[in-house]
Scaffold this active site. Structure first.
Site, PDB file in Angstrom:
ATOM      1  N   LYS A  35       1.006  -1.492   0.121  1.00  0.00           N
ATOM      2  CA  LYS A  35      -0.178   0.066  -0.393  1.00  0.00           C
ATOM      3  C   LYS A  35       1.194   1.608   0.248  1.00  0.00           C
ATOM      4  O   LYS A  35       2.322   1.191   0.111  1.00  0.00           O
ATOM      5  CB  LYS A  35      -0.940  -0.074   1.196  1.00  0.00           C
ATOM      6  CG  LYS A  35      -0.150   0.458   2.894  1.00  0.00           C
ATOM      7  CD  LYS A  35      -0.650  -0.445   3.868  1.00  0.00           C
ATOM      8  CE  LYS A  35      -0.616  -0.207   4.714  1.00  0.00           C
ATOM      9  NZ  LYS A  35      -0.891   0.049   6.123  1.00  0.00           N
ATOM     10  N   TYR A 264      16.446  29.518   8.545  1.00  0.00           N
ATOM     11  CA  TYR A 264      15.351  30.310   9.157  1.00  0.00           C
ATOM     12  C   TYR A 264      15.312  30.755  10.815  1.00  0.00           C
ATOM     13  O   TYR A 264      15.745  30.238  10.911  1.00  0.00           O
ATOM     14  CB  TYR A 264      13.999  29.773   8.540  1.00  0.00           C
ATOM     15  CG  TYR A 264      13.810  29.705   7.297  1.00  0.00           C
ATOM     16  CD1 TYR A 264      13.532  31.524   6.756  1.00  0.00           C
ATOM     17  CD2 TYR A 264      13.670  29.055   6.490  1.00  0.00           C
ATOM     18  CE1 TYR A 264      13.238  31.209   4.978  1.00  0.00           C
ATOM     19  CE2 TYR A 264      13.961  28.547   4.858  1.00  0.00           C
ATOM     20  CZ  TYR A 264      13.352  30.176   4.676  1.00  0.00           C
ATOM     21  OH  TYR A 264      13.514  30.011   2.594  1.00  0.00           O
TER      22      TYR A 264
HETATM   23  C1  LIG Z   1      -0.051  -1.574   6.910  1.00  0.00           C
HETATM   24  C2  LIG Z   1      -0.953  -2.965   7.488  1.00  0.00           C
HETATM   25  C3  LIG Z   1       0.055  -4.379   7.835  1.00  0.00           C
HETATM   26  C4  LIG Z   1       1.492  -4.128   6.906  1.00  0.00           C
HETATM   27  O1  LIG Z   1       1.926  -3.714   8.906  1.00  0.00           O
HETATM   28  P1  LIG Z   1       3.422  -3.257   9.088  1.00  0.00           P
HETATM   29  O2  LIG Z   1       3.898  -3.274  10.040  1.00  0.00           O
HETATM   30  O3  LIG Z   1       3.611  -2.634   7.725  1.00  0.00           O
HETATM   31  O4  LIG Z   1       3.971  -4.813   9.041  1.00  0.00           O
HETATM   32  C5  LIG Z   1      -0.723  -5.434   7.819  1.00  0.00           C
HETATM   33  N1  LIG Z   1      -2.354  -5.777   8.061  1.00  0.00           N
HETATM   34  C6  LIG Z   1      -2.668  -4.237   7.773  1.00  0.00           C
HETATM   35  C7  LIG Z   1      -3.670  -4.840   7.613  1.00  0.00           C
HETATM   36  C8  LIG Z   1      -2.479  -3.488   7.528  1.00  0.00           C
HETATM   37  O5  LIG Z   1      -2.805  -1.959   6.933  1.00  0.00           O
END
Ligand SMILES: *Cc1c(COP(=O)(O)O)cnc(C)c1O
Length: 381
Positions: A35, A264
């Site tokens: 994702k 800044y």
């Molecule tokens: C993002 C996500 C994962 C992966 O999590 P990590 O901590 O990056 O391994 C797994 N399951 C769900 C439902 C997620 O939203």
């Protein structure tokens, strides 16, 4: 001219990290979580490199559609499911497997007439209190879905861990027991055919630290990118290899006198004459603005401290220990010799936000052993 700021994505490291997942979860199928543009690494790039995976998981429908349009044929789980008929249409058209977590989704699925058109993951909320049904609702939802001819069985069952990165906290054990008990109760009432429904609990922290969370499928995200999910360790401590490095160049060097202020708001004042390095990286590239003074930056492989405020396009470093550094010299913001976990601590954030935050302006370069062979071949002829 190309941008001085670039990220190197090491595809061999990605493969290596998938292998580490396999070692920790030898009996599980693996659903790499790609994702948010594969945590900033490039979704299509990562999906192509990990085509041996049993499935992929994305958060949103449009991410799954992009994968399909690019020719990815693996199973694809959509972790947020769908929230309108338009998205449901796309799920069916592109054969994506949504997570079903609410009755409004169950109802939308009941309006469809296609047969065996949609494989789903039914989500139990075991304490995260984000997405998912509670135990009673879960039974009801299961009953309704199992009778719905649109659903292609078996119905897969999942939950998500809220605090697995804290290895002292028993929440993970409680969540896992709740999940297992709820499913056992479904079984007792012979609502599900045991061998057919697959289960999934573990994220990266579950895979690495909580063997009880390993089940039919695991969902590794951050660890695939070589990053530790735990606040007090680095990926290296788990034999993971960092996938992304962030680099840029020195673009100016100047001498400072006592009393000169930098950047800044002039938050840093020179207390004895020194050399200042200006580097082409800033929050406009995704280097976090709240990175603290003193945060290490590698100039020609040597650590120098960040001083003054991070601005949009530039940061400044104290070159006292590297007086020979000159414009054009190479800089590493994180990567070999400088763990992203350390930088995240210095920016008061977690590494997830650093990799996700790299912006469009940064050039991406893919790196793999095969490429190196190719380059070597070209050089030899
Ligand atoms: C993002 C996500 C994962 C992966 O999590 P990590 O901590 O990056 O391994 C797994 N399951 C769900 C439902 C997620 O939203």
């Amino acid at each position: 001219m190309s941008s001085p700021a670039y990220a190197v994505v090491n595809l061999d490291a990605l493969q290596h990290n998938l292998q580490i997942v396999r070692q920790y979860a030898p009996h599980s199928k693996i659903m790499p979580v790609i994702k948010a543009n594969a945590y900033g690494h490039g979704m299509l790039r990562v999906a192509s490199a990990l085509q041996s995976a049993d499935a992929f998981a994305v958060a949103r429908v449009d991410e799954g559609v992009r994968l399909r349009k690019a020719g990815i044929t693996n199973r694809i789980t959509v972790l947020e499911g769908f929230s309108c008929t338009h998205e449901l249409d796309a799920l069916l058209t592109y054969q994506l497997n949504p997570v079903v977590h609410s009755f409004s989704q169950v109802i939308m699925l009941e309006t469809r007439t296609e047969l065996n058109a949609c494989s789903i993951w039914l989500k139990l909320d075991t304490g995260m209190n984000r997405l998912g049904f509670n135990a009673e609702e879960f039974y009801v939802a299961y009953q309704r879905l199992i009778q719905n001819p649109v659903i292609k069985g078996p119905i897969n069952l999942m939950t998500h861990l809220a605090n697995a990165d804290d290895i002292q906290d028993t929440t993970t054990i409680k969540q896992t027991s709740k999940f297992n008990d709820t499913i056992a109760a479904l079984l007792n009432e012979q609502m599900i055919e045991s061998e057919r429904s697959a289960c999934s609990i573990a994220n990266s922290a579950g895979i690495l630290a909580w063997p009880v969370t390993l089940s039919d499928w695991v969902r590794p995200g951050i660890m695939l990118y070589g990053i530790s999910p735990f606040p007090d360790t680095t990926g290296e401590d788990w034999h993971l290899k960092p996938v992304m490095e962030l680099h840029s160049r020195l673009i100016a060097v100047k001498s400072l006198n006592k009393g000169d202020k930098v950047g800044y708001a002039g938050t840093w004042t020179c207390n004895k004459p020194t050399k200042l390095g200006i580097i082409a990286i800033g929050y406009g590239d995704g280097y976090p603005r709240h990175t603290m003074e003193g945060t290490p930056v590698l100039v020609n492989g040597h650590r120098v401290p960040l001083i003054g405020r991070v601005s949009m396009d530039m940061i400044t470093v104290d070159l006292k220990s590297q007086p020979q550094a000159k414009p054009g010299d190479s800089v590493t913001l994180w990567g070999k010799g400088l763990a992203i976990e350390e930088i995240a601590n210095c920016a008061n954030t977690i590494p997830y936000t650093l990799v996700c935050g790299i912006t469009q302006r940064v050039r991406f370069i893919e790196h793999s052993f095969n490429d190196l062979n190719l380059i070597a071949n070209i050089l030899n002829h």
